[in-house]
Structure formats: structure tokens, C-alpha cells
Design a protein around this motif. Structure first.
Motif, mmCIF file in Angstrom:
data_model
loop_
_atom_site.group_PDB
_atom_site.id
_atom_site.type_symbol
_atom_site.label_atom_id
_atom_site.label_comp_id
_atom_site.label_asym_id
_atom_site.label_seq_id
_atom_site.Cartn_x
_atom_site.Cartn_y
_atom_site.Cartn_z
ATOM 1 N N MET A 418 0.821 -1.209 0.000
ATOM 2 C CA MET A 418 0.000 0.000 0.000
ATOM 3 C C MET A 418 0.853 1.257 0.000
ATOM 4 O O MET A 418 0.558 2.228 -0.713
ATOM 5 C CB MET A 418 -0.962 -0.030 1.193
ATOM 6 C CG MET A 418 -2.026 -1.112 1.079
ATOM 7 S SD MET A 418 -3.290 -1.058 2.382
ATOM 8 C CE MET A 418 -2.351 -1.623 3.810
ATOM 9 N N ALA A 419 1.925 1.265 0.783
ATOM 10 C CA ALA A 419 2.797 2.438 0.806
ATOM 11 C C ALA A 419 3.414 2.694 -0.564
ATOM 12 O O ALA A 419 3.490 3.843 -1.021
ATOM 13 C CB ALA A 419 3.889 2.246 1.862
ATOM 14 N N GLU A 420 3.851 1.633 -1.236
ATOM 15 C CA GLU A 420 4.460 1.813 -2.556
ATOM 16 C C GLU A 420 3.453 2.394 -3.542
ATOM 17 O O GLU A 420 3.776 3.291 -4.332
ATOM 18 C CB GLU A 420 5.008 0.489 -3.073
ATOM 19 C CG GLU A 420 5.758 0.624 -4.382
ATOM 20 C CD GLU A 420 6.429 -0.646 -4.850
ATOM 21 O OE1 GLU A 420 7.293 -0.572 -5.740
ATOM 22 O OE2 GLU A 420 6.069 -1.740 -4.337
ATOM 23 N N ILE A 421 2.212 1.912 -3.502
ATOM 24 C CA ILE A 421 1.180 2.432 -4.394
ATOM 25 C C ILE A 421 0.887 3.897 -4.083
ATOM 26 O O ILE A 421 0.744 4.734 -4.989
ATOM 27 C CB ILE A 421 -0.097 1.569 -4.280
ATOM 28 C CG1 ILE A 421 0.135 0.203 -4.941
ATOM 29 C CG2 ILE A 421 -1.298 2.275 -4.907
ATOM 30 C CD1 ILE A 421 -0.978 -0.796 -4.694
ATOM 31 N N GLN A 422 0.818 4.238 -2.811
ATOM 32 C CA GLN A 422 0.510 5.625 -2.448
ATOM 33 C C GLN A 422 1.622 6.584 -2.876
ATOM 34 O O GLN A 422 1.346 7.672 -3.394
ATOM 35 C CB GLN A 422 0.234 5.710 -0.948
ATOM 36 C CG GLN A 422 -1.113 5.084 -0.576
ATOM 37 C CD GLN A 422 -1.313 4.920 0.914
ATOM 38 O OE1 GLN A 422 -0.385 4.565 1.643
ATOM 39 N NE2 GLN A 422 -2.528 5.165 1.388
ATOM 40 N N PHE A 423 2.864 6.183 -2.695
ATOM 41 C CA PHE A 423 3.946 7.039 -3.183
ATOM 42 C C PHE A 423 3.937 7.134 -4.707
ATOM 43 O O PHE A 423 4.185 8.209 -5.278
ATOM 44 C CB PHE A 423 5.295 6.532 -2.676
ATOM 45 C CG PHE A 423 5.624 6.969 -1.279
ATOM 46 C CD1 PHE A 423 5.757 8.310 -0.970
ATOM 47 C CD2 PHE A 423 5.777 6.031 -0.264
ATOM 48 C CE1 PHE A 423 6.055 8.726 0.322
ATOM 49 C CE2 PHE A 423 6.072 6.432 1.031
ATOM 50 C CZ PHE A 423 6.207 7.779 1.332
ATOM 51 N N ALA A 424 3.612 6.027 -5.387
ATOM 52 C CA ALA A 424 3.530 6.070 -6.848
ATOM 53 C C ALA A 424 2.427 7.016 -7.303
ATOM 54 O O ALA A 424 2.518 7.617 -8.395
ATOM 55 C CB ALA A 424 3.292 4.667 -7.406
#
Length: 537
Positions: A418-424
Motif C-alpha cells: 500500500m505504501a508503494e502504491i501511495q507514493f507512486a
């Protein structure tokens, strides 16, 4: 506040619906009927309409109050105490998981977020292989799903997703992660975003405005603020259902009712249904009742963006990703479904970590905050056997659900995803919802921190709105509480028609699975009771 919309509940009461309990007058001390149904949610509502329209006399017993669109003012302070179990603060035995369950006419269908998925094919295949449920395949269930989808307006949502959901889509797209659009059970939706507090426009096609009114129009009787306390048993049959009146807060008043019926259907949800069987001393030779209760344990990641997100506006859940389910075998590391939940101040502030100044800082950025959640698919691996419903000294239910290292390691992977998607998607900062987490300004910083977080109960914030299992169905009595027809293996005139039927979790929001599977079970029950064929309106 006077509603500008016609209120189907008040109109029905005015034309003579047979409703008792609470403000609707005392419940008779003795009642008899063809079928007594405990619970008015997804399973109870479908069953009540089918059987009442077939000419059977039906009594519906609901512990919660009868509230309607005239009462739904989009206020958390009013909705949670009135419409949810334990004011939306029901918890597992160790207090590590908060559980959202409806407690009102319509059950959780009155307060859910409308997300509608058919039971995934891999889940059905697992049930066939491991639980002897040979008739559970997509082709066999398709007609039953199609009926309820027509009845409840379940279809594609044609409005653009709100920003909260679109950020999931945009971030996943940048990483090459497939997303999909969630179908919703609505007609004429105003896109208000307050589904979890009851629909003020009657657009959500919950049991409150569809099957329960249809059953009442067909002559069914509804008892509200009435708790099913105990089943009276004799040999292999139920002789009667003992009920007690309760106040709006659930406290018993001592006024008792005895209901006798040809058949009894338990549809009180996958904590209350096993608890009723346990309180009643129902036969359980293989010690299955209350075991294998599943939650889709949910972990959350919050992110702050430069532009407003306003996650309280618009349809609450319209985008999802099954990438992290499809890339994990059912019996491998636990997979998870990603969705974007609606954001409202009370739920937001009571779910996120921190207090005092730290929480005030979080709340100051509330309009720019986006959230993702991961539904962990429990029940398919030996190290995620679910929990167990048991009874407190006063007979009330309690779910013991240990969060195993296997499940919590899945939670860590979900927080990373989820963190990776949000930063993306362009997040300025990301905060994994964990007591020891700090807000991170880069993906690299977040990854390093999440990798070292101690994944332990109470430190890792876990919630759930999907309670399943506890009275699982199976092809034989050694593996389940009920058979493939929903009938209790040891009690010939008792069926279970709710999410407690499921032998594992679904791996998707379960309301449509309950609707479709119960539609088939209720049709079979109607036939066995000798009533003429009918279908949902």
C-alpha cells in the motif's frame, strides 16, 4: 429533520405492517408460524422474502431497532450507537481487532459500503476439494447470483471514482498493478458517501428497503428489539425459540416470547449465530460450532497528498486490486485484496494511531488524507485457521481470534504494497497504521521502516467488517456444522442462512456471496416445506 424522500418504512407501517417490539408495541408472549428467522440482514432478508411470497407464515426476529431514511442524518454520532453492534466498537477477546457489524433491521446491509463481488472461483474450488461441497461451482451458482443482482440493482458504477479511490487506480497503474471497478447494489444513488451511516435517499438496495418490506407486504411478522436467547431442543429437532425484549442499547428487559415453528433459520451473523447454538446446547459431536470464524483481518495505510482528497465525498468503494490475491496460491503466504475505504472523522480518529498533539496533527491534514486497506484472505492455510466464538458468563458472544505470525507477516507485506502504491500516486507522506510507525516522506524510507516494525497484536492496528464462518457447511458432519443444503447436521428442522456458512473466508466483500448462496438454500427450503415455487421480486 424531515426527509425530502418518501420513507418506505413509515409508509409500510402506515398501511398495516405487522411489526412489534420497542416503540412498535409489546411482542406477543406466544407466536406460531411455518418459519422463524433469526436476523434480518443479507441471509435473513433473502430467506424472508422468498418464503413469505410463497405463502408460508414467517416471523423475523431482529435484535436491533427499525430505523429508516427519516432517521439517517449522515451523522456518525447518531449512526454508530443506533445501527452497529456495540456502537461500532465490538472487539475480539484480546482487543486486538475492532469489528464493524450491523445491529438493526437490514443488518450490515443497512450500513455497508455497497461493494458487491460474486464468490471467487478459486474459493469455490477450494471448498469443493477440502469440504466436499461438490455443487459449489460458478456455473451452478450463476443463476442464483443473477436473480439477486437483478433484485438488488447490482451493476457497474458509472460515475467516475472519487479521488480517494482514483488514487488507488493511478498509483497501481504506475506500478503495472491491475485494478478493477467494484459493482454496487444501488439505484438512483446520489453519490453522497455516507453509506456506512444508513442511506438517507433509499438508493442503497439493502434488505431494509427491498426484501424485508416485500416479506412484510406478503404477511410476514417482524419483531424488533427482540433477542433470540435460546432454542428449546428435543432429540433431533427444535421445539421452540425463546426470545427476550431488549432496549435500544441491547439491555434485556425480561419480557419473554416463545415462538414455535415448523422450521427455524438462523441468520444473525457469524458471531451471533454460533453463539445462539452454543447457548442452546445444540448437539456438536465433532466440536465444530463456533470454530473457523474468519474476519478478513484488515490493515490500513494513510497517506497525505498536496491536493485535497476529501475521502468522505462520493461512492465509498469503487476501485479494487486483486493483484496480491492472484499472485499468491491459496495455500501459500496469505494474499490480500486492496480497496480504498471512505474517511469520516470518528472512524478515522479512532483507527489511526497516536493521541494528543500527534493525533491533532493527523486530523489537521484530514481533507488531504487518503487511505488504503488490505483484506487478508484467511482460512486457506494451516497457520490461518481463524478464530473461535465462545460465550461470556452472561451468555453474550465473544470472538477469540489470535493474530498468528503467519497472518501478521501478511500484514507487513500488505503495508509495504500500500505504501508503494501511495507514493507512486504522488503522496507527500505515508503513515502505516501501526502504533510504532512514523510518517515517511519517501518510499525508500517507508520500506526500511515497515521492514523493521514489530508485527504484533495491538501494535499493528487491525479492523474487520467481514465476519464469516463458525457454522461452516460441508459434505459430511465431521467437517461442518451444516450440510450443503444449509440444514444442521444434527437438528433436522434448523438451517443456517448467513455468512457463518462459509468454510473459509471469501477473499472478497461477502454480501453478494451471502445473497446468492442463500438464495439457492432458501429455494431448497421452500420446496422441502411444500410451498409453491416463487422467486425474488
Amino acid at each position: 429533520m424531515v426527509s425530502r424522500f418518501p420513507d418506505p418504512i413509515r409508509l409500510g407501517l402506515a398501511r398495516g405492517w405487522n411489526v412489534h417490539g420497542g416503540p412498535h408495541g409489546p411482542v406477543p408472549e406466544r407466536l406460531s408460524c411455518d418459519v422463524a428467522i433469526v436476523g434480518s440482514g443479507a441471509g435473513g432478508g433473502i430467506t424472508a422474502e422468498l418464503l413469505a411470497r410463497a405463502g408460508l407464515s414467517v416471523v423475523i426476529v431482529e435484535e436491533g431497532p427499525l430505523r429508516s431514511s427519516s432517521d439517517f442524518r449522515q451523522l456518525e454520532s447518531e449512526a454508530y450507537p443506533a445501527l452497529y453492534q456495540e456502537s461500532a466498537a465490538r472487539k475480539t477477546a484480546d482487543k486486538a481487532i475492532t469489528i464493524l457489524q450491523g445491529r438493526c433491521v437490514g443488518g450490515s446491509t443497512t450500513v455497508n459500503w455497497t461493494s458487491s463481488f460474486r464468490t471467487p472461483a478459486p474459493t469455490l474450488a477450494y471448498w469443493r476439494e477440502h469440504f466436499g461441497l461438490d455443487g459449489m461451482d460458478p456455473d451452478a451458482l450463476a443463476p442464483w447470483f443473477e436473480q439477486v443482482e437483478r433484485r438488488l440493482g447490482i451493476d457497474a458504477w458509472l460515475m467516475p471514482p472519487n479521488e480517494n479511490n482514483d488514487l488507488l487506480r493511478r498509483g497501481a497503474d504506475k506500478l503495472g498493478i491491475r485494478t478493477g471497478e467494484i459493482r454496487r447494489n444501488v439505484r438512483g444513488c446520489w453519490n453522497l458517501g455516507s453509506c456506512g451511516m444508513g442511506c438517507p435517499t433509499n438508493a442503497k438496495q439493502s434488505m431494509l428497503v427491498t426484501t424485508i418490506p416485500a416479506a412484510l407486504d406478503a404477511g410476514a411478522r417482524l419483531l424488533v428489539q427482540t433477542r433470540a436467547q435460546r432454542l428449546q431442543l428435543q432429540a433431533d429437532r427444535v421445539e421452540a425459540l425463546e426470545c427476550v425484549a431488549v432496549g435500544p442499547d441491547g439491555s434485556a428487559s425480561g419480557v419473554a416470547t416463545r415462538i414455535t415453528a415448523r422450521h427455524y433459520v438462523l441468520a444473525g451473523g457469524a458471531i451471533n449465530t454460533p453463539a445462539l447454538l452454543l447457548r442452546s446446547g445444540a448437539p456438536d459431536p465433532h466440536r465444530r460450532t463456533g470454530l473457523r470464524t474468519f474476519l478478513h483481518p484488515v490493515v490500513i495505510s494513510a497517506a497525505v497528498f498536496d491536493d485535497p482528497v476529501e475521502g468522505w465525498k462520493g461512492a465509498p468503494q469503487t476501485i479494487y486490486s486483486d493483484h496480491f490475491l492472484e499472485t499468491q496460491p491459496l495455500d501459500g503466504p496469505i494474499g490480500y485484496k486492496l480497496e480504498a475505504p471512505p474517511l469520516h472523522p470518528i472512524i478515522f480518529s479512532t483507527t489511526l494511531p497516536g493521541f494528543g498533539r500527534a493525533q491533532a496533527d493527523l486530523l489537521s491534514r484530514f481533507p488531504n488524507t487518503q487511505a488504503l486497506l488490505a483484506l487478508l484472505r484467511d482460512g486457506f492455510h494451516a497457520e490461518s485457521p481463524g478464530g473461535q466464538v465462545r460465550l461470556r458468563e452472561d451468555g453474550s458472544p465473544l470472538l477469540d481470534y489470535p493474530l498468528s505470525p503467519f497472518v501478521l507477516e501478511g500484514a507487513r507485506r500488505a503495508l509495504l504494497s500500500m505504501a508503494e502504491i501511495q507514493f507512486a500516486a504522488g503522496a507527500r507522506s505515508v503513515l502505516p497504521v501501526h502504533e510504532l510507525a512514523q510518517s515517511c516522506s519517501t518510499w525508500e524510507q517507508a520500506r526500511a521502516m515497515i521492514d523493521t516494525l514489530p508485527m504484533q497484536p495491538l501494535l499493528t492496528r487491525v479492523v474487520s467488517a467481514h465476519v464469516m464462518g463458525g457454522c461452516g457447511m460441508a459434505g459430511d458432519a465431521q467437517r461442518g456444522v451444516v450440510g450443503p443444503d444449509g440444514v444442521h447436521w444434527q437438528l433436522a428442522n434448523l438451517s443456517v442462512h448467513d455468512g457463518s456458512l462459509f468454510p473459509t473466508s471469501i477473499g472478497a466483500n461477502p454480501q453478494l456471496s451471502i445473497y446468492g448462496i442463500v438464495n439457492r438454500l432458501a429455494a431448497g427450503l421452500r420446496q422441502r416445506l411444500g410451498a409453491p415455487a416463487t422467486a425474488l421480486a
